[in-house]
Design a protein around this motif. Sequence first.
Motif, PDB file in Angstrom:
ATOM      1  N   MET A   1       1.057  -1.174   0.201  1.00 37.38           N
ATOM      2  CA  MET A   1      -0.037   0.044   0.117  1.00 37.38           C
ATOM      3  C   MET A   1       0.870   1.133  -0.228  1.00 37.38           C
ATOM      4  O   MET A   1       0.505   2.224   0.329  1.00 37.38           O
ATOM      5  N   ILE A   2       2.031   1.125  -0.250  1.00 41.39           N
ATOM      6  CA  ILE A   2       2.971   2.225  -0.373  1.00 41.39           C
ATOM      7  C   ILE A   2       2.734   3.238  -1.780  1.00 41.39           C
ATOM      8  O   ILE A   2       2.524   2.668  -2.779  1.00 41.39           O
ATOM      9  N   TRP A   3       2.442   4.453  -1.495  1.00 37.60           N
ATOM     10  CA  TRP A   3       2.218   5.210  -2.607  1.00 37.60           C
ATOM     11  C   TRP A   3       3.285   5.940  -3.357  1.00 37.60           C
ATOM     12  O   TRP A   3       4.324   6.197  -2.764  1.00 37.60           O
TER      13      TRP A   3
END
Length: 51
Positions: free
Chosen positions: A4-6
Amino acid sequence: MKSMIWKPDEEHDRQVNAYLDAENHAPYEIIWAIGIVMFCLFTAVVLIGNF
């Protein structure tokens, strides 16, 4: 599960913003046209109802 790292993608963000700017607007012409038609119909009904 996916991470979920942008990660910024400026080119894609520009494309998305350009699309939203082009598509995301209120249809003012249609709203005005419907308003005028409704006003004319109401006026016609009132005038016909008086006779």
